[in-house]
Design a protein around this motif. Structure first.
Motif, PDB file in Angstrom:
ATOM      1  N   LEU A   1      12.961 -20.174   2.854  1.00  0.00           N
ATOM      2  CA  LEU A   1      12.552 -19.055   3.703  1.00  0.00           C
ATOM      3  C   LEU A   1      12.318 -19.531   5.132  1.00  0.00           C
ATOM      4  CD1 LEU A   1      11.817 -16.017   3.448  1.00  0.00           C
ATOM      5  CD2 LEU A   1       9.483 -16.743   3.037  1.00  0.00           C
ATOM      6  N   SER A   2      11.638 -20.645   5.279  1.00  0.00           N
ATOM      7  CA  SER A   2      11.344 -21.205   6.594  1.00  0.00           C
ATOM      8  C   SER A   2      12.620 -21.624   7.321  1.00  0.00           C
ATOM      9  CB  SER A   2      10.407 -22.400   6.439  1.00  0.00           C
ATOM     10  OG  SER A   2      10.124 -22.972   7.685  1.00  0.00           O
ATOM     11  N   ALA A   3      13.555 -22.223   6.602  1.00  0.00           N
ATOM     12  CA  ALA A   3      14.808 -22.670   7.216  1.00  0.00           C
ATOM     13  C   ALA A   3      15.617 -21.485   7.733  1.00  0.00           C
ATOM     14  CB  ALA A   3      15.626 -23.474   6.210  1.00  0.00           C
ATOM     15  N   VAL A   4      15.698 -20.429   6.951  1.00  0.00           N
ATOM     16  CA  VAL A   4      16.453 -19.245   7.370  1.00  0.00           C
ATOM     17  C   VAL A   4      15.757 -18.575   8.551  1.00  0.00           C
ATOM     18  CG1 VAL A   4      17.225 -16.947   6.646  1.00  0.00           C
ATOM     19  CG2 VAL A   4      17.538 -18.904   5.125  1.00  0.00           C
ATOM     20  N   GLN A   5      14.435 -18.508   8.510  1.00  0.00           N
ATOM     21  CA  GLN A   5      13.691 -17.920   9.619  1.00  0.00           C
ATOM     22  C   GLN A   5      13.906 -18.724  10.901  1.00  0.00           C
ATOM     23  OE1 GLN A   5       9.395 -18.149   9.380  1.00  0.00           O
ATOM     24  NE2 GLN A   5       9.201 -16.130  10.304  1.00  0.00           N
ATOM     25  N   PHE A   6      13.889 -20.037  10.796  1.00  0.00           N
ATOM     26  CA  PHE A   6      14.104 -20.897  11.959  1.00  0.00           C
ATOM     27  C   PHE A   6      15.502 -20.687  12.536  1.00  0.00           C
ATOM     28  CE2 PHE A   6      15.660 -24.882  13.791  1.00  0.00           C
ATOM     29  CZ  PHE A   6      14.719 -25.087  14.779  1.00  0.00           C
ATOM     30  N   ALA A   7      16.513 -20.664  11.670  1.00  0.00           N
ATOM     31  CA  ALA A   7      17.890 -20.467  12.136  1.00  0.00           C
ATOM     32  C   ALA A   7      18.034 -19.110  12.826  1.00  0.00           C
ATOM     33  CB  ALA A   7      18.859 -20.578  10.961  1.00  0.00           C
ATOM     34  N   ALA A   8      17.425 -18.083  12.261  1.00  0.00           N
ATOM     35  CA  ALA A   8      17.494 -16.755  12.871  1.00  0.00           C
ATOM     36  C   ALA A   8      16.818 -16.760  14.237  1.00  0.00           C
ATOM     37  CB  ALA A   8      16.855 -15.715  11.954  1.00  0.00           C
ATOM     38  N   TRP A   9      15.674 -17.428  14.338  1.00  0.00           N
ATOM     39  CA  TRP A   9      14.960 -17.467  15.624  1.00  0.00           C
ATOM     40  C   TRP A   9      15.774 -18.208  16.684  1.00  0.00           C
ATOM     41  CZ3 TRP A   9      11.678 -14.847  18.176  1.00  0.00           C
ATOM     42  CH2 TRP A   9      11.095 -15.373  19.321  1.00  0.00           C
ATOM     43  N   GLU A  10      16.374 -19.324  16.309  1.00  0.00           N
ATOM     44  CA  GLU A  10      17.193 -20.077  17.251  1.00  0.00           C
ATOM     45  C   GLU A  10      18.384 -19.240  17.725  1.00  0.00           C
ATOM     46  OE1 GLU A  10      16.918 -23.348  18.583  1.00  0.00           O
ATOM     47  OE2 GLU A  10      14.879 -23.059  17.873  1.00  0.00           O
ATOM     48  N   LEU A  11      19.002 -18.530  16.801  1.00  0.00           N
ATOM     49  CA  LEU A  11      20.128 -17.677  17.162  1.00  0.00           C
ATOM     50  C   LEU A  11      19.674 -16.509  18.032  1.00  0.00           C
ATOM     51  CD1 LEU A  11      23.109 -17.764  16.748  1.00  0.00           C
ATOM     52  CD2 LEU A  11      22.832 -16.535  14.610  1.00  0.00           C
ATOM     53  N   HIS A  12      18.493 -16.006  17.753  1.00  0.00           N
ATOM     54  CA  HIS A  12      17.922 -14.931  18.576  1.00  0.00           C
ATOM     55  C   HIS A  12      17.752 -15.407  20.023  1.00  0.00           C
ATOM     56  CE1 HIS A  12      15.287 -11.597  19.694  1.00  0.00           C
ATOM     57  NE2 HIS A  12      14.448 -12.492  20.169  1.00  0.00           N
ATOM     58  N   MET A  13      17.244 -16.602  20.198  1.00  0.00           N
ATOM     59  CA  MET A  13      17.069 -17.136  21.557  1.00  0.00           C
ATOM     60  C   MET A  13      18.425 -17.363  22.231  1.00  0.00           C
ATOM     61  SD  MET A  13      13.701 -19.582  21.435  1.00  0.00           S
ATOM     62  CE  MET A  13      14.427 -20.816  20.393  1.00  0.00           C
ATOM     63  N   TYR A  14      19.413 -17.818  21.468  1.00  0.00           N
ATOM     64  CA  TYR A  14      20.760 -17.993  22.008  1.00  0.00           C
ATOM     65  C   TYR A  14      21.307 -16.651  22.498  1.00  0.00           C
ATOM     66  CZ  TYR A  14      25.830 -18.576  22.029  1.00  0.00           C
ATOM     67  OH  TYR A  14      27.155 -18.567  22.379  1.00  0.00           O
ATOM     68  N   LEU A  15      21.075 -15.611  21.698  1.00  0.00           N
ATOM     69  CA  LEU A  15      21.586 -14.292  22.057  1.00  0.00           C
ATOM     70  C   LEU A  15      20.895 -13.714  23.301  1.00  0.00           C
ATOM     71  CD1 LEU A  15      22.092 -12.791  18.519  1.00  0.00           C
ATOM     72  CD2 LEU A  15      23.885 -13.232  20.226  1.00  0.00           C
ATOM     73  N   ASP A  16      19.702 -14.205  23.611  1.00  0.00           N
ATOM     74  CA  ASP A  16      19.040 -13.780  24.849  1.00  0.00           C
ATOM     75  C   ASP A  16      19.870 -14.160  26.074  1.00  0.00           C
ATOM     76  OD1 ASP A  16      16.890 -12.623  23.597  1.00  0.00           O
ATOM     77  OD2 ASP A  16      15.542 -14.335  23.915  1.00  0.00           O
ATOM     78  N   THR A  17      20.573 -15.291  25.989  1.00  0.00           N
ATOM     79  CA  THR A  17      21.370 -15.756  27.127  1.00  0.00           C
ATOM     80  C   THR A  17      22.867 -15.508  26.942  1.00  0.00           C
ATOM     81  OG1 THR A  17      21.468 -17.984  26.190  1.00  0.00           O
ATOM     82  CG2 THR A  17      19.690 -17.516  27.776  1.00  0.00           C
ATOM     83  N   HIS A  18      23.277 -15.126  25.744  1.00  0.00           N
ATOM     84  CA  HIS A  18      24.692 -14.856  25.453  1.00  0.00           C
ATOM     85  C   HIS A  18      24.817 -13.536  24.681  1.00  0.00           C
ATOM     86  CE1 HIS A  18      24.361 -19.221  25.978  1.00  0.00           C
ATOM     87  NE2 HIS A  18      25.612 -19.167  26.404  1.00  0.00           N
TER      88      HIS A  18
END
Length: 83
Positions: free
Chosen positions: A11-28
């Protein structure tokens, strides 16, 4: 490692990956592949969370208003005060 711990780590790994991708999408914001992967991770997280909570109970206790304010604080509890 027990099954509960494994489920929490997943659960933590998937949440972390989603958060990182969310931050990427802020700039892309126009990266459609990243947006699709983000939605997939969000869906996977929600499913893992639902499965975990059905099996082991809630991760976070739901707030029930201000009832917690009526409970004694640690220094008001004789057992806690005498530690």
């Amino acid at each position: 490692m027990n099954n509960r711990r494994k489920a929490l780590l997943k659960l933590s790994a998937v949440q972390f990956a989603a958060w990182e991708l969310h931050m990427y999408l802020d700039t892309h914001p126009l990266d459609k592949a990243a947006a699709l992967r983000y939605r997939e991770l969000e869906n996977q997280y929600q499913q893992l969370l639902t499965d975990f909570e059905q099996k082991y109970g809630p991760i976070i206790m739901p707030a029930t208003g201000n009832a917690w304010l009526d409970d004694p604080w640690p220094w008001e509890n004789d057992k806690e005060a005498n530690k």
